[in-house]
Design a protein around this motif. Structure first.
Motif, PDB file in Angstrom:
ATOM      1  N   LEU A  22      -4.417  13.785 -14.291  1.00 57.24           N
ATOM      2  CA  LEU A  22      -4.318  13.433 -12.878  1.00 57.24           C
ATOM      3  C   LEU A  22      -5.237  12.264 -12.537  1.00 57.24           C
ATOM      4  CD1 LEU A  22      -4.221  16.934 -11.119  1.00 57.24           C
ATOM      5  CD2 LEU A  22      -2.340  15.317 -11.407  1.00 57.24           C
ATOM      6  N   PRO A  23      -4.716  11.025 -12.528  1.00 58.34           N
ATOM      7  CA  PRO A  23      -5.491   9.915 -11.956  1.00 58.34           C
ATOM      8  C   PRO A  23      -5.528  10.110 -10.433  1.00 58.34           C
ATOM      9  CG  PRO A  23      -3.706   9.136 -13.392  1.00 58.34           C
ATOM     10  CD  PRO A  23      -3.439  10.571 -13.079  1.00 58.34           C
ATOM     11  N   ASN A  24      -6.714  10.129  -9.857  1.00 57.45           N
ATOM     12  CA  ASN A  24      -6.839  10.489  -8.442  1.00 57.45           C
ATOM     13  C   ASN A  24      -6.621   9.294  -7.515  1.00 57.45           C
ATOM     14  OD1 ASN A  24      -8.591  12.393 -10.149  1.00 57.45           O
ATOM     15  ND2 ASN A  24      -8.297  13.528  -8.267  1.00 57.45           N
ATOM     16  N   ALA A  25      -5.883   9.535  -6.440  1.00 58.96           N
ATOM     17  CA  ALA A  25      -5.572   8.509  -5.443  1.00 58.96           C
ATOM     18  C   ALA A  25      -6.467   8.673  -4.219  1.00 58.96           C
ATOM     19  CB  ALA A  25      -4.103   8.611  -5.040  1.00 58.96           C
ATOM     20  N   TRP A  26      -6.532   7.632  -3.395  1.00 62.76           N
ATOM     21  CA  TRP A  26      -7.347   7.698  -2.185  1.00 62.76           C
ATOM     22  C   TRP A  26      -6.599   7.204  -0.944  1.00 62.76           C
ATOM     23  CZ3 TRP A  26      -7.959   4.707  -6.444  1.00 62.76           C
ATOM     24  CH2 TRP A  26      -7.768   3.343  -6.293  1.00 62.76           C
ATOM     25  N   ASP A  27      -5.408   6.661  -1.144  1.00 67.21           N
ATOM     26  CA  ASP A  27      -4.570   6.262  -0.008  1.00 67.21           C
ATOM     27  C   ASP A  27      -3.128   6.173  -0.485  1.00 67.21           C
ATOM     28  OD1 ASP A  27      -4.427   3.891  -1.474  1.00 67.21           O
ATOM     29  OD2 ASP A  27      -5.554   2.697  -0.028  1.00 67.21           O
ATOM     30  N   ALA A  28      -2.224   5.823   0.417  1.00 69.45           N
ATOM     31  CA  ALA A  28      -0.809   5.802   0.064  1.00 69.45           C
ATOM     32  C   ALA A  28      -0.510   4.760  -1.003  1.00 69.45           C
ATOM     33  CB  ALA A  28       0.027   5.536   1.316  1.00 69.45           C
ATOM     34  N   GLY A  29      -1.141   3.585  -0.912  1.00 70.25           N
ATOM     35  CA  GLY A  29      -0.877   2.537  -1.896  1.00 70.25           C
ATOM     36  C   GLY A  29      -1.304   2.929  -3.294  1.00 70.25           C
ATOM     37  N   SER A  30      -2.510   3.492  -3.424  1.00 72.16           N
ATOM     38  CA  SER A  30      -2.976   3.902  -4.752  1.00 72.16           C
ATOM     39  C   SER A  30      -2.118   5.039  -5.300  1.00 72.16           C
ATOM     40  CB  SER A  30      -4.449   4.309  -4.703  1.00 72.16           C
ATOM     41  OG  SER A  30      -4.670   5.384  -3.809  1.00 72.16           O
ATOM     42  N   ALA A  31      -1.676   5.946  -4.437  1.00 72.13           N
ATOM     43  CA  ALA A  31      -0.815   7.047  -4.882  1.00 72.13           C
ATOM     44  C   ALA A  31       0.522   6.531  -5.396  1.00 72.13           C
ATOM     45  CB  ALA A  31      -0.599   8.035  -3.736  1.00 72.13           C
ATOM     46  N   LEU A  32       1.082   5.571  -4.675  1.00 75.24           N
ATOM     47  CA  LEU A  32       2.365   5.000  -5.087  1.00 75.24           C
ATOM     48  C   LEU A  32       2.237   4.277  -6.420  1.00 75.24           C
ATOM     49  CD1 LEU A  32       5.323   4.512  -4.271  1.00 75.24           C
ATOM     50  CD2 LEU A  32       4.564   2.459  -3.074  1.00 75.24           C
ATOM     51  N   LEU A  33       1.138   3.554  -6.605  1.00 77.03           N
ATOM     52  CA  LEU A  33       0.908   2.849  -7.857  1.00 77.03           C
ATOM     53  C   LEU A  33       0.757   3.831  -9.018  1.00 77.03           C
ATOM     54  CD1 LEU A  33       0.408   0.206  -9.391  1.00 77.03           C
ATOM     55  CD2 LEU A  33      -2.014   0.403  -8.763  1.00 77.03           C
ATOM     56  N   ILE A  34      -0.008   4.892  -8.797  1.00 79.53           N
ATOM     57  CA  ILE A  34      -0.199   5.905  -9.843  1.00 79.53           C
ATOM     58  C   ILE A  34       1.131   6.551 -10.218  1.00 79.53           C
ATOM     59  CG2 ILE A  34      -1.214   8.175 -10.296  1.00 79.53           C
ATOM     60  CD1 ILE A  34      -3.630   7.226  -8.569  1.00 79.53           C
ATOM     61  N   GLU A  35       1.935   6.891  -9.227  1.00 79.47           N
ATOM     62  CA  GLU A  35       3.240   7.490  -9.506  1.00 79.47           C
ATOM     63  C   GLU A  35       4.125   6.532 -10.298  1.00 79.47           C
ATOM     64  OE1 GLU A  35       6.728   9.844  -7.044  1.00 79.47           O
ATOM     65  OE2 GLU A  35       5.951   7.963  -6.229  1.00 79.47           O
ATOM     66  N   SER A  36       4.034   5.227 -10.000  1.00 81.56           N
ATOM     67  CA  SER A  36       4.889   4.241 -10.661  1.00 81.56           C
ATOM     68  C   SER A  36       4.611   4.144 -12.154  1.00 81.56           C
ATOM     69  CB  SER A  36       4.700   2.861 -10.017  1.00 81.56           C
ATOM     70  OG  SER A  36       3.481   2.257 -10.412  1.00 81.56           O
ATOM     71  N   HIS A  37       3.437   4.593 -12.580  1.00 80.62           N
ATOM     72  CA  HIS A  37       3.093   4.571 -14.001  1.00 80.62           C
ATOM     73  C   HIS A  37       3.485   5.864 -14.720  1.00 80.62           C
ATOM     74  CE1 HIS A  37       0.996   0.736 -14.468  1.00 80.62           C
ATOM     75  NE2 HIS A  37       0.599   0.895 -13.227  1.00 80.62           N
ATOM     76  N   GLY A  38       4.195   6.746 -14.019  1.00 84.40           N
ATOM     77  CA  GLY A  38       4.724   7.929 -14.665  1.00 84.40           C
ATOM     78  C   GLY A  38       3.972   9.208 -14.394  1.00 84.40           C
ATOM     79  N   ALA A  39       2.992   9.179 -13.501  1.00 81.48           N
ATOM     80  CA  ALA A  39       2.280  10.413 -13.169  1.00 81.48           C
ATOM     81  C   ALA A  39       3.249  11.429 -12.583  1.00 81.48           C
ATOM     82  CB  ALA A  39       1.151  10.133 -12.181  1.00 81.48           C
ATOM     83  N   ARG A  40       3.162  12.659 -13.063  1.00 82.73           N
ATOM     84  CA  ARG A  40       4.089  13.702 -12.619  1.00 82.73           C
ATOM     85  C   ARG A  40       3.548  14.485 -11.437  1.00 82.73           C
ATOM     86  NH1 ARG A  40       5.979  16.784 -17.925  1.00 82.73           N
ATOM     87  NH2 ARG A  40       7.486  17.652 -16.437  1.00 82.73           N
ATOM     88  N   ALA A  41       2.330  14.192 -11.041  1.00 81.92           N
ATOM     89  CA  ALA A  41       1.727  14.762  -9.845  1.00 81.92           C
ATOM     90  C   ALA A  41       0.603  13.832  -9.415  1.00 81.92           C
ATOM     91  CB  ALA A  41       1.190  16.169 -10.098  1.00 81.92           C
ATOM     92  N   ILE A  42       0.211  13.928  -8.164  1.00 77.07           N
ATOM     93  CA  ILE A  42      -0.872  13.125  -7.623  1.00 77.07           C
ATOM     94  C   ILE A  42      -1.946  14.068  -7.094  1.00 77.07           C
ATOM     95  CG2 ILE A  42      -1.569  11.436  -5.868  1.00 77.07           C
ATOM     96  CD1 ILE A  42       0.294  10.218  -7.890  1.00 77.07           C
ATOM     97  N   ALA A  43      -3.202  13.731  -7.353  1.00 75.60           N
ATOM     98  CA  ALA A  43      -4.327  14.436  -6.743  1.00 75.60           C
ATOM     99  C   ALA A  43      -5.179  13.406  -6.020  1.00 75.60           C
ATOM    100  CB  ALA A  43      -5.161  15.161  -7.799  1.00 75.60           C
ATOM    101  N   THR A  44      -5.825  13.815  -4.944  1.00 71.26           N
ATOM    102  CA  THR A  44      -6.702  12.894  -4.237  1.00 71.26           C
ATOM    103  C   THR A  44      -8.141  13.051  -4.711  1.00 71.26           C
ATOM    104  OG1 THR A  44      -7.154  14.452  -2.421  1.00 71.26           O
ATOM    105  CG2 THR A  44      -5.266  12.963  -2.167  1.00 71.26           C
ATOM    106  N   THR A  45      -8.926  12.000  -4.517  1.00 72.49           N
ATOM    107  CA  THR A  45     -10.366  12.059  -4.687  1.00 72.49           C
ATOM    108  C   THR A  45     -10.983  12.095  -3.295  1.00 72.49           C
ATOM    109  OG1 THR A  45     -12.314  10.697  -5.167  1.00 72.49           O
ATOM    110  CG2 THR A  45     -10.208   9.563  -5.161  1.00 72.49           C
ATOM    111  N   SER A  46     -11.740  13.121  -2.993  1.00 73.25           N
ATOM    112  CA  SER A  46     -12.335  13.226  -1.655  1.00 73.25           C
ATOM    113  C   SER A  46     -13.274  12.060  -1.386  1.00 73.25           C
ATOM    114  CB  SER A  46     -13.076  14.554  -1.501  1.00 73.25           C
ATOM    115  OG  SER A  46     -14.181  14.631  -2.399  1.00 73.25           O
ATOM    116  N   ALA A  47     -14.007  11.635  -2.424  1.00 76.68           N
ATOM    117  CA  ALA A  47     -14.920  10.504  -2.256  1.00 76.68           C
ATOM    118  C   ALA A  47     -14.140   9.241  -1.903  1.00 76.68           C
ATOM    119  CB  ALA A  47     -15.738  10.299  -3.524  1.00 76.68           C
ATOM    120  N   GLY A  48     -13.078   8.968  -2.663  1.00 74.12           N
ATOM    121  CA  GLY A  48     -12.285   7.781  -2.405  1.00 74.12           C
ATOM    122  C   GLY A  48     -11.652   7.781  -1.025  1.00 74.12           C
ATOM    123  N   VAL A  49     -11.136   8.933  -0.599  1.00 76.54           N
ATOM    124  CA  VAL A  49     -10.541   9.033   0.733  1.00 76.54           C
ATOM    125  C   VAL A  49     -11.603   8.777   1.802  1.00 76.54           C
ATOM    126  CG1 VAL A  49      -9.408  10.570   2.386  1.00 76.54           C
ATOM    127  CG2 VAL A  49      -8.697  10.594  -0.008  1.00 76.54           C
TER     128      VAL A  49
END
Length: 267
Positions: A22-49
């Motif tokens: 799980l590469p952690n996302a912090w906003d919609a753009g980072s989540a979309l980028l992570i998904e585009s690389h084949g991630a099968r789920a997204i998790a957030t980082t509380s620090a990054g958010v």
């Protein structure tokens, strides 16, 4: 895809032959980028958010802003989303039901809840409230109980595994699905923890952590990135800004930049 389908997928992803990465996302753009690389789920980082909204990490981000971030991420991704809600942004567990309901309504189907400097009993009450709320809403959320025993040195080094397993038993009985041991890297200790609990073990990228293939053999079900990606981007941004302010040169700003049309096409 509805929340229950995503919840079922997320649970199943923890029971594969290789750990869920799980590469952690912090906003919609980072989540979309992570998904585009084949991630099968997204998790957030509380620090990054928190940092993206101009707040320090540690249960100080206004809840409405966190919920807005979750809703923004859910709008652009097609995979399950798990959210790090720190200690729940509450002082007493009696408010956990409302917090859980609001995150589920925003689209989250997984939760990290941490003990931090609090007592295991307090986290147990929060887990119970979260589980009861999810069941009332008909959503099979994945609750990942995070313990900070290693990073906060709450127990002596020689007692940490035993204390982690004692807390794991309490968190399992309260309704947790996973155990997130922040900062553990020793192979022997990872194996002992994985074998000593029925909860599925989550570890985080950390200096000295064995590679994913080896972690699978040790019994790890999930590996998170945490806040390392935004921390790295912070350092890189600092270098670019400092350089531009010092010499005004344009080349370092675009030499390794993604093309504008490529970025814009993601959205």
């Amino acid at each position: 895809m509805n929340c229950n389908d995503n919840a079922a997928i997320f649970h199943a992803l923890h029971r594969q032959s290789e750990p869920l990465r799980l590469p952690n996302a912090w906003d919609a753009g980072s989540a979309l980028l992570i998904e585009s690389h084949g991630a099968r789920a997204i998790a957030t980082t509380s620090a990054g958010v928190a940092w993206s909204h101009g707040y320090r990490d540690g249960d100080v981000l206004p809840l409405d802003r966190h919920l807005a971030t979750v809703a923004a991420i859910v709008r652009v991704i097609n995979v399950p989303l798990s959210v790090d809600i720190e200690a729940g942004y509450i002082d007493e567990s009696k408010e956990m039901a409302l917090t859980t309901a609001r995150f589920i309504q925003a689209g989250a189907i997984g939760f990290n809840i941490q003990d931090g400097i609090g007592t295991p009993d307090l986290l147990c009450r929060k887990i119970e409230q979260a589980r009861e709320t999810a069941e009332r809403l008909g959503i099979g959320i994945y609750i990942n109980a995070r313990t900070d025993l290693y990073t906060r040195a709450v127990a002596p080094a020689h007692d940490r595994v035993e204390e982690v397993l004692a807390r794991a038993r309490q968190y399992r009985d309260a309704g947790a699905d996973g155990l997130f041991v922040l900062g553990v890297t020793d192979r022997t200790e990872i194996r002992e923890i994985a074998k000593g609990t029925e909860l599925l073990l989550n570890v985080i990228a950390w200096p000295g952590l064995p590679p994913a293939g080896e972690l699978s053999a040790l019994g790890v079900s999930r590996i998170s990135v945490g806040s390392w990606i935004p921390q790295t981007l912070w350092a890189q941004t600092s270098t670019l800004v400092a350089g531009f302010l010092a010499d005004g040169r344009s080349e370092p700003l675009y030499d390794r930049a993604a093309p504008y049309p490529e970025v814009n096409a993601y959205f």
